[in-house]
Scaffold this motif. Sequence first.
Motif, PDB file in Angstrom:
ATOM      1  N   ARG A 151      11.141   4.643  -4.048  1.00 51.39           N
ATOM      2  CA  ARG A 151      10.344   5.829  -4.364  1.00 51.39           C
ATOM      3  C   ARG A 151       9.627   5.676  -5.709  1.00 51.39           C
ATOM      4  O   ARG A 151       8.489   6.128  -5.878  1.00 51.39           O
ATOM      5  N   ILE A 152      10.293   5.073  -6.671  1.00 47.04           N
ATOM      6  CA  ILE A 152       9.659   4.841  -7.972  1.00 47.04           C
ATOM      7  C   ILE A 152       8.450   3.921  -7.816  1.00 47.04           C
ATOM      8  O   ILE A 152       7.395   4.136  -8.426  1.00 47.04           O
ATOM      9  N   ILE A 153       8.596   2.905  -6.958  1.00 43.18           N
ATOM     10  CA  ILE A 153       7.511   1.942  -6.742  1.00 43.18           C
ATOM     11  C   ILE A 153       6.304   2.613  -6.103  1.00 43.18           C
ATOM     12  O   ILE A 153       5.163   2.429  -6.566  1.00 43.18           O
ATOM     13  N   ILE A 154       6.549   3.410  -5.038  1.00 47.04           N
ATOM     14  CA  ILE A 154       5.388   4.025  -4.379  1.00 47.04           C
ATOM     15  C   ILE A 154       4.760   5.108  -5.261  1.00 47.04           C
ATOM     16  O   ILE A 154       3.544   5.310  -5.218  1.00 47.04           O
ATOM     17  N   PHE A 155       5.564   5.780  -6.063  1.00 49.92           N
ATOM     18  CA  PHE A 155       5.014   6.772  -6.983  1.00 49.92           C
ATOM     19  C   PHE A 155       4.135   6.091  -8.034  1.00 49.92           C
ATOM     20  O   PHE A 155       3.038   6.558  -8.359  1.00 49.92           O
ATOM     21  N   THR A 156       4.647   4.958  -8.561  1.00 48.79           N
ATOM     22  CA  THR A 156       3.887   4.226  -9.580  1.00 48.79           C
ATOM     23  C   THR A 156       2.563   3.725  -9.009  1.00 48.79           C
ATOM     24  O   THR A 156       1.498   3.831  -9.654  1.00 48.79           O
ATOM     25  N   TYR A 157       2.619   3.193  -7.795  1.00 44.04           N
ATOM     26  CA  TYR A 157       1.392   2.680  -7.168  1.00 44.04           C
ATOM     27  C   TYR A 157       0.399   3.818  -6.918  1.00 44.04           C
ATOM     28  O   TYR A 157      -0.791   3.707  -7.260  1.00 44.04           O
ATOM     29  N   ASP A 158       0.885   4.912  -6.316  1.00 38.91           N
ATOM     30  CA  ASP A 158      -0.013   6.041  -6.013  1.00 38.91           C
ATOM     31  C   ASP A 158      -0.586   6.656  -7.285  1.00 38.91           C
ATOM     32  O   ASP A 158      -1.735   7.124  -7.301  1.00 38.91           O
ATOM     33  N   ALA A 159       0.221   6.689  -8.356  1.00 43.43           N
ATOM     34  CA  ALA A 159      -0.238   7.283  -9.620  1.00 43.43           C
ATOM     35  C   ALA A 159      -1.394   6.505 -10.232  1.00 43.43           C
ATOM     36  O   ALA A 159      -2.194   7.058 -11.001  1.00 43.43           O
ATOM     37  N   LEU A 160      -1.509   5.216  -9.884  1.00 39.23           N
ATOM     38  CA  LEU A 160      -2.585   4.377 -10.422  1.00 39.23           C
ATOM     39  C   LEU A 160      -3.876   4.483  -9.610  1.00 39.23           C
ATOM     40  O   LEU A 160      -4.909   3.941 -10.023  1.00 39.23           O
ATOM     41  N   GLN A 161      -3.795   5.168  -8.462  1.00 36.31           N
ATOM     42  CA  GLN A 161      -4.972   5.295  -7.615  1.00 36.31           C
ATOM     43  C   GLN A 161      -5.856   6.457  -8.089  1.00 36.31           C
ATOM     44  O   GLN A 161      -5.352   7.474  -8.587  1.00 36.31           O
ATOM     45  N   PRO A 162      -7.166   6.319  -7.935  1.00 36.36           N
ATOM     46  CA  PRO A 162      -8.064   7.412  -8.357  1.00 36.36           C
ATOM     47  C   PRO A 162      -7.858   8.670  -7.524  1.00 36.36           C
ATOM     48  O   PRO A 162      -7.592   8.601  -6.326  1.00 36.36           O
ATOM     49  N   GLY A 163      -7.950   9.811  -8.158  1.00 37.55           N
ATOM     50  CA  GLY A 163      -7.811  11.094  -7.478  1.00 37.55           C
ATOM     51  C   GLY A 163      -6.380  11.545  -7.261  1.00 37.55           C
ATOM     52  O   GLY A 163      -6.133  12.566  -6.618  1.00 37.55           O
TER      53      GLY A 163
ATOM     54  N   ASN B 212      -4.234  12.838  -9.312  1.00 34.44           N
ATOM     55  CA  ASN B 212      -3.900  14.099  -9.977  1.00 34.44           C
ATOM     56  C   ASN B 212      -4.383  15.317  -9.200  1.00 34.44           C
ATOM     57  O   ASN B 212      -3.921  16.435  -9.438  1.00 34.44           O
ATOM     58  N   GLU B 213      -5.306  15.138  -8.256  1.00 35.60           N
ATOM     59  CA  GLU B 213      -5.844  16.264  -7.501  1.00 35.60           C
ATOM     60  C   GLU B 213      -5.169  16.456  -6.143  1.00 35.60           C
ATOM     61  O   GLU B 213      -5.525  17.370  -5.397  1.00 35.60           O
ATOM     62  N   THR B 214      -4.243  15.579  -5.821  1.00 41.75           N
ATOM     63  CA  THR B 214      -3.600  15.673  -4.501  1.00 41.75           C
ATOM     64  C   THR B 214      -2.093  15.786  -4.631  1.00 41.75           C
ATOM     65  O   THR B 214      -1.519  15.491  -5.686  1.00 41.75           O
ATOM     66  N   GLN B 215      -1.443  16.226  -3.555  1.00 41.58           N
ATOM     67  CA  GLN B 215       0.018  16.376  -3.568  1.00 41.58           C
ATOM     68  C   GLN B 215       0.710  15.055  -3.263  1.00 41.58           C
ATOM     69  O   GLN B 215       1.662  14.677  -3.926  1.00 41.58           O
ATOM     70  N   ASN B 216       0.240  14.350  -2.245  1.00 47.62           N
ATOM     71  CA  ASN B 216       0.845  13.080  -1.850  1.00 47.62           C
ATOM     72  C   ASN B 216      -0.207  11.978  -1.863  1.00 47.62           C
ATOM     73  O   ASN B 216      -1.307  12.150  -1.329  1.00 47.62           O
ATOM     74  N   GLY B 217       0.157  10.829  -2.472  1.00 45.43           N
ATOM     75  CA  GLY B 217      -0.754   9.702  -2.542  1.00 45.43           C
ATOM     76  C   GLY B 217      -0.790   8.898  -1.255  1.00 45.43           C
ATOM     77  O   GLY B 217      -0.121   9.221  -0.269  1.00 45.43           O
ATOM     78  N   ILE B 218      -1.527   7.796  -1.286  1.00 46.44           N
ATOM     79  CA  ILE B 218      -1.760   7.011  -0.080  1.00 46.44           C
ATOM     80  C   ILE B 218      -0.483   6.392   0.486  1.00 46.44           C
ATOM     81  O   ILE B 218      -0.249   6.402   1.703  1.00 46.44           O
ATOM     82  N   LEU B 219       0.367   5.810  -0.362  1.00 49.33           N
ATOM     83  CA  LEU B 219       1.611   5.208   0.133  1.00 49.33           C
ATOM     84  C   LEU B 219       2.607   6.265   0.606  1.00 49.33           C
ATOM     85  O   LEU B 219       3.355   6.033   1.552  1.00 49.33           O
ATOM     86  N   LYS B 220       2.593   7.407  -0.063  1.00 49.89           N
ATOM     87  CA  LYS B 220       3.509   8.481   0.353  1.00 49.89           C
ATOM     88  C   LYS B 220       3.190   8.936   1.777  1.00 49.89           C
ATOM     89  O   LYS B 220       4.091   9.202   2.576  1.00 49.89           O
ATOM     90  N   ILE B 221       1.924   8.980   2.096  1.00 48.65           N
ATOM     91  CA  ILE B 221       1.516   9.455   3.419  1.00 48.65           C
ATOM     92  C   ILE B 221       1.593   8.343   4.466  1.00 48.65           C
ATOM     93  O   ILE B 221       2.200   8.527   5.530  1.00 48.65           O
TER      94      ILE B 221
END
Length: 353
Positions: free
Chosen positions: A80-92, A94-103
Amino acid sequence: MFLGLILLFTCYNQICYTVGFMGWYNEFRNTKINYFLYNIAIVLGPLIFLYVKSITTSNFKFKKNYWWHFSLAIVFVLYRIIIFTYDALQPGFNETQNGILKISVDEAIVQPIVGFIELPFMLLYLAFTLQLFYNYRKRITQYFSNTYKLELNWILSFLILFTLLFLYNTIQTIVGSFVMDLNYEQRWWLNLLAALVTLYVGIKGYFTDTTKLKKLSFSFSPNLEAIPEQNQQQSKTKSVSSSDLNTVKSLMENDKAYLNPDLNLSDLAKQANMSRAQLSEIINSGFNKNFNDFVNMYRVKAFKNMLAENKHKQLSLLGIAEECGFNSKATFNRVFKKLTSYSPTEYLKTHTK
């Protein structure tokens, strides 16, 4: 410590529904809380097992190899830390609830797999824990003459509650996956039940004294195979000498060691000038009984003798039982029924004038 962690993780698991009913998801559309929720069974199962083990094991110490019980939970947290870190580096992000890897990875692949693993994982740990508890209950009859205060009925209630909680969750998951779609409010009842169980376990566990169990010492394993099953022909083994048998019989019949309500295997072994292992072998092989049944056999016999002497006209049945070495009504009633097939009141009516 383990009980505190059980309560902590159980409460933490309620966050999703708690903040949902608070309107958190509506108010904060870009919340990242879903990254920090987890499948509770992968951590709760090992914690329950180790909690019961810590209570039923004398001088329990947490060993390094116990960390293996939490290997799945640790891997899950790192993932979970890994996918959060990866998604946090993706653009946009901060404007969404779940990033690309989370979904695309977590919700689409990992969550269904972990949900499938949870059922056998928790079931396995509950089975191991119940077996651990059962073996403890069986073992204390080889060491103690009065086991009521050591039977840990609280732990049994604790295990039953969490088993029911697990079964409820399993049924709800099956219904929601294969029968009908359960909405947010319908699934809320599981969380209400979990909250009630948490409150009960927290209060009951806090006020239950288990410090006396730390003094238990099971430093050898009695030969349980020497005790025959019921209805089998009983015979004395050649390994037990008649002098040893007479020594033990003398302590019970002449010295009346059974009158000590706290009598245990260590105490009787010291009186007989024997080791605990030697005395256990004599009782199991020579008398074909475990220590608990052996001592309580004399207590029941003494109780019967006092009834024959009309002591019940001066004392209550419980008072007589205490005079004979029993230290609780529950133990007395259960033992008497087991050894005579009568309750104390039934025996009084049918065997005395």
